[in-house]
Design a protein around this motif. Structure first.
Motif, PDB file in Angstrom:
ATOM      1  N   GLY A  50       0.860  -1.362   0.019  1.00 56.47           N
ATOM      2  CA  GLY A  50      -0.066   0.025  -0.095  1.00 56.47           C
ATOM      3  C   GLY A  50       0.842   1.146  -0.200  1.00 56.47           C
ATOM      4  N   MET A  51       1.942   1.213   0.619  1.00 62.10           N
ATOM      5  CA  MET A  51       2.866   2.483   0.604  1.00 62.10           C
ATOM      6  C   MET A  51       3.811   2.388  -0.658  1.00 62.10           C
ATOM      7  N   GLY A  52       3.696   1.295  -1.577  1.00 59.74           N
ATOM      8  CA  GLY A  52       4.407   1.448  -2.963  1.00 59.74           C
ATOM      9  C   GLY A  52       5.972   0.521  -2.578  1.00 59.74           C
ATOM     10  N   ASP A  53       5.907   0.063  -1.205  1.00 57.41           N
ATOM     11  CA  ASP A  53       7.292  -0.454  -0.918  1.00 57.41           C
ATOM     12  C   ASP A  53       7.261  -1.926  -1.501  1.00 57.41           C
ATOM     13  N   LEU A  54       7.361  -2.226  -2.932  1.00 55.28           N
ATOM     14  CA  LEU A  54       7.266  -3.512  -3.305  1.00 55.28           C
ATOM     15  C   LEU A  54       8.732  -4.326  -3.019  1.00 55.28           C
ATOM     16  N   HIS A  91       1.901  -8.235 -10.538  1.00 52.92           N
ATOM     17  CA  HIS A  91       1.183  -7.354 -11.743  1.00 52.92           C
ATOM     18  C   HIS A  91       1.271  -5.876 -11.383  1.00 52.92           C
ATOM     19  N   VAL A  92       1.270  -5.369 -10.230  1.00 51.92           N
ATOM     20  CA  VAL A  92       1.606  -3.900 -10.096  1.00 51.92           C
ATOM     21  C   VAL A  92       3.033  -3.501 -10.086  1.00 51.92           C
ATOM     22  N   ALA A  99       3.185 -12.663 -12.797  1.00 47.73           N
ATOM     23  CA  ALA A  99       1.741 -12.649 -12.406  1.00 47.73           C
ATOM     24  C   ALA A  99       0.583 -13.494 -13.050  1.00 47.73           C
ATOM     25  N   ILE A 100       0.793 -13.598 -14.396  1.00 44.06           N
ATOM     26  CA  ILE A 100      -0.314 -14.249 -14.921  1.00 44.06           C
ATOM     27  C   ILE A 100      -0.246 -15.897 -14.832  1.00 44.06           C
TER      28      ILE A 100
END
Length: 173
Positions: A50-54, A91-92, A99-100
């Motif tokens: 959610g914070m963008g910290d993948l 995916h993100v 992802a697929i």
């Protein structure tokens, strides 16, 4: 106020330390494989995402999925949720090649266990369709770029000058 309340309010900066503390306590008291510990690890990963910290989220999601497969089994609903969450994070991150297949595996299991019309089955199917559409657009753009390049130059460019259009498209904002 608890971590969930902070997350719901959009204050992930306050939620994350609480999720970290909860995970540490559950690992210490319940052990790393306890289902509640796995839930805490998933919650922390979700907050990082959610914070963008993948960079922090992905390893936690990968570990949580592997542990849930081992502890709960590959077709347990929590395992399927973890698989979908990891697919979504890939995916993100633009990693559609990872992802697929995860979406496909998750969809197959949801359809087998819950049927084609189950609400979660529909969500996973929608996620897979979105990733597949994005991948097709990237492939088409990549092929168009390569064809355009080849049309302009009769001699192929040296390897060090070739452009990987797929990765360039994923890097663009």
């Amino acid at each position: 106020m608890g971590a969930r309340a902070y997350r719901a309010a959009g204050d992930l900066g306050r939620a994350i330390p609480l999720y970290q503390a909860t995970l540490a306590k559950r690992e210490r008291v319940l052990g790393p494989d306890h289902p509640e510990t796995l839930i805490s690890r998933g919650n922390l990963a979700h907050a990082y995402q959610g914070m963008g910290d993948l960079g922090r989220a992905l390893p936690l999601l990968e570990t949580t999925l592997a542990d849930r497969e081992r502890v709960l089994g590959p077709d347990h609903p929590h395992t399927l949720t973890s698989r979908n969450n990891l697919a979504h994070a890939y995916h993100v991150a633009g990693d559609l090649r990872r992802a697929i297949p995860l979406y496909q595996a998750t969809l197959a299991e949801y359809e087998r266990l819950f049927g084609r019309d189950h609400p979660t089955t529909r969500v996973v199917r929608s996620n897979l369709e979105a990733a597949t559409r994005e991948n097709a657009v990237i492939d088409r753009a990549s092929n168009d770029g390569e064809a355009s390049f080849n049309d302009r130059f009769s001699t192929p460019a040296p390897e060090e000058l070739r452009v990987d259009f797929r990765s360039r498209l994923r890097e663009s904002p």
